[in-house]
Design a protein around this motif. Structure first.
Motif, PDB file in Angstrom:
ATOM      1  N   MET A 247       7.346   7.773  -2.332  1.00 39.79           N
ATOM      2  CA  MET A 247       6.080   8.293  -1.802  1.00 39.79           C
ATOM      3  C   MET A 247       4.900   7.484  -2.318  1.00 39.79           C
ATOM      4  N   SER A 248       4.974   7.055  -3.582  1.00 43.55           N
ATOM      5  CA  SER A 248       3.891   6.252  -4.156  1.00 43.55           C
ATOM      6  C   SER A 248       3.795   4.899  -3.459  1.00 43.55           C
ATOM      7  N   LEU A 249       4.929   4.261  -3.232  1.00 42.29           N
ATOM      8  CA  LEU A 249       4.923   2.961  -2.558  1.00 42.29           C
ATOM      9  C   LEU A 249       4.433   3.097  -1.125  1.00 42.29           C
ATOM     10  N   GLU A 250       4.824   4.179  -0.457  1.00 39.69           N
ATOM     11  CA  GLU A 250       4.337   4.407   0.899  1.00 39.69           C
ATOM     12  C   GLU A 250       2.819   4.575   0.906  1.00 39.69           C
ATOM     13  N   SER A 251       2.289   5.309  -0.068  1.00 44.12           N
ATOM     14  CA  SER A 251       0.841   5.522  -0.136  1.00 44.12           C
ATOM     15  C   SER A 251       0.110   4.209  -0.369  1.00 44.12           C
ATOM     16  N   ILE A 252       0.654   3.351  -1.234  1.00 44.12           N
ATOM     17  CA  ILE A 252       0.036   2.045  -1.489  1.00 44.12           C
ATOM     18  C   ILE A 252       0.066   1.201  -0.226  1.00 44.12           C
ATOM     19  N   ALA A 253       1.214   1.204   0.477  1.00 42.38           N
ATOM     20  CA  ALA A 253       1.332   0.427   1.711  1.00 42.38           C
ATOM     21  C   ALA A 253       0.312   0.893   2.748  1.00 42.38           C
ATOM     22  N   ARG A 254       0.180   2.200   2.898  1.00 44.58           N
ATOM     23  CA  ARG A 254      -0.766   2.730   3.886  1.00 44.58           C
ATOM     24  C   ARG A 254      -2.209   2.442   3.497  1.00 44.58           C
ATOM     25  N   ALA A 255      -2.476   2.338   2.196  1.00 40.76           N
ATOM     26  CA  ALA A 255      -3.826   1.985   1.756  1.00 40.76           C
ATOM     27  C   ALA A 255      -4.208   0.582   2.212  1.00 40.76           C
ATOM     28  N   PHE A 256      -3.201  -0.268   2.407  1.00 40.68           N
ATOM     29  CA  PHE A 256      -3.442  -1.626   2.905  1.00 40.68           C
ATOM     30  C   PHE A 256      -3.280  -1.707   4.420  1.00 40.68           C
ATOM     31  N   GLY A 257      -3.167  -0.540   5.072  1.00 36.64           N
ATOM     32  CA  GLY A 257      -3.078  -0.518   6.524  1.00 36.64           C
ATOM     33  C   GLY A 257      -1.694  -0.773   7.059  1.00 36.64           C
ATOM     34  N   ARG A 258      -0.680  -0.609   6.206  1.00 39.32           N
ATOM     35  CA  ARG A 258       0.694  -0.846   6.652  1.00 39.32           C
ATOM     36  C   ARG A 258       1.400   0.466   6.953  1.00 39.32           C
ATOM     37  N   ASP A 259       2.256   0.419   7.980  1.00 43.07           N
ATOM     38  CA  ASP A 259       3.107   1.562   8.276  1.00 43.07           C
ATOM     39  C   ASP A 259       4.411   1.039   8.870  1.00 43.07           C
ATOM     40  N   GLU A 260       5.243   1.949   9.380  1.00 42.69           N
ATOM     41  CA  GLU A 260       6.545   1.530   9.885  1.00 42.69           C
ATOM     42  C   GLU A 260       6.430   0.535  11.038  1.00 42.69           C
ATOM     43  N   GLY A 261       5.311   0.560  11.764  1.00 37.77           N
ATOM     44  CA  GLY A 261       5.167  -0.309  12.928  1.00 37.77           C
ATOM     45  C   GLY A 261       4.745  -1.728  12.624  1.00 37.77           C
ATOM     46  N   ASN A 262       4.141  -1.956  11.462  1.00 37.01           N
ATOM     47  CA  ASN A 262       3.656  -3.313  11.165  1.00 37.01           C
ATOM     48  C   ASN A 262       4.066  -3.787   9.777  1.00 37.01           C
ATOM     49  N   THR A 263       5.183  -3.255   9.293  1.00 38.27           N
ATOM     50  CA  THR A 263       5.604  -3.555   7.929  1.00 38.27           C
ATOM     51  C   THR A 263       5.743  -5.039   7.675  1.00 38.27           C
ATOM     52  N   HIS A 264       6.286  -5.790   8.658  1.00 31.09           N
ATOM     53  CA  HIS A 264       6.614  -7.182   8.417  1.00 31.09           C
ATOM     54  C   HIS A 264       5.615  -8.159   9.026  1.00 31.09           C
ATOM     55  N   GLU A 265       4.484  -7.651   9.527  1.00 27.14           N
ATOM     56  CA  GLU A 265       3.467  -8.560  10.034  1.00 27.14           C
ATOM     57  C   GLU A 265       2.854  -9.331   8.878  1.00 27.14           C
TER      58      GLU A 265
END
Length: 212
Positions: free
Chosen positions: A179-197
């Motif tokens: 959950m912490s890593l997901e929150s950090i990723a989303r803080a940078f505008g990342r989600d399941e749809g653009n993880t590897h952009e």
């Protein structure tokens, strides 16, 4: 005084390590262990996902690709390969109508294709056919008994790698970490749809590539 066994870097307390250090370390450890497990079956990660897709019921290349992450789909092979109408009832394993022997059938040394070549899903399936792991006919792609045995043996090794992760920490700690890593990723505008952009490529100290 440093010795070959110790250095200031290797003896730093783990609490002083930055997040990126542990992310890279864990990522490399998991990928390395997964690579070792799959190498015993002469497979890469995408070939393993392809085999698992067929085991789960995929009967065409389109269905296999739809279940793969975009970056794992690879180049396209012969158009129409693997569709229900793409094979006649008399197609022998290892052959494709109009293409002859599968390009990745094993040679006299047991090798399954040139190193470094990024195979299409079609080529991976043809490799499986050459190994006797799948059949290809008018109904599509299906695992043979040998294919099911190969998948089961490899799944045991893959699950052992995953179990190493879950055994390392409590379920509660693992859930909190994810959950912490997901929150950090989303803080940078990342989600399941653009993880590897990827953004603009940079080289440390030199700014954007192409603007040097």
């Amino acid at each position: 005084m440093n010795t070959p066994q110790t250095s200031p870097e290797s003896t730093r307390p783990s609490t002083e390590r930055q997040l990126g250090y542990w992310l890279r370390t864990v990522d490399h450890a998991i990928k390395g262990s997964m690579h070792d497990a799959l190498t015993e079956g002469d497979l890469g990660r995408r070939a393993w996902r392809t085999l698992s897709g067929i085991e789960s019921g995929a009967t065409s290349v389109e269905q296999i690709d739809a279940a793969l992450p975009p970056r794992r789909r690879g180049p396209r092979g012969p158009q129409g390969f693997g569709r229900r109408s793409g094979f006649g009832p008399d197609v022998a394993p290892g052959f494709h109508p109009g293409f002859g022997r599968a390009p990745f059938a094993p040679d006299q040394h047991g090798h399954h294709g040139p190193r470094g070549h990024r195979r299409s899903t079609e080529e991976i399936v043809m490799d499986f056919a050459a190994r006797g792991w799948v059949t290809i006919d008018a109904d599509g792609i299906a695992l043979t008994d040998a294919g099911r045995e190969a998948h089961s043996a490899l799944r045991t090794k893959v699950e052992a790698v995953r179990q190493t992760v879950t055994d390392a920490v409590s379920p509660e700690d693992l859930a909190t970490t994810l959950m912490s890593l997901e929150s950090i990723a989303r803080a940078f505008g990342r989600d399941e749809g653009n993880t590897h952009e990827r953004g603009p490529r940079r080289r440390f100290g030199r700014g954007l590539r192409g603007n040097r």
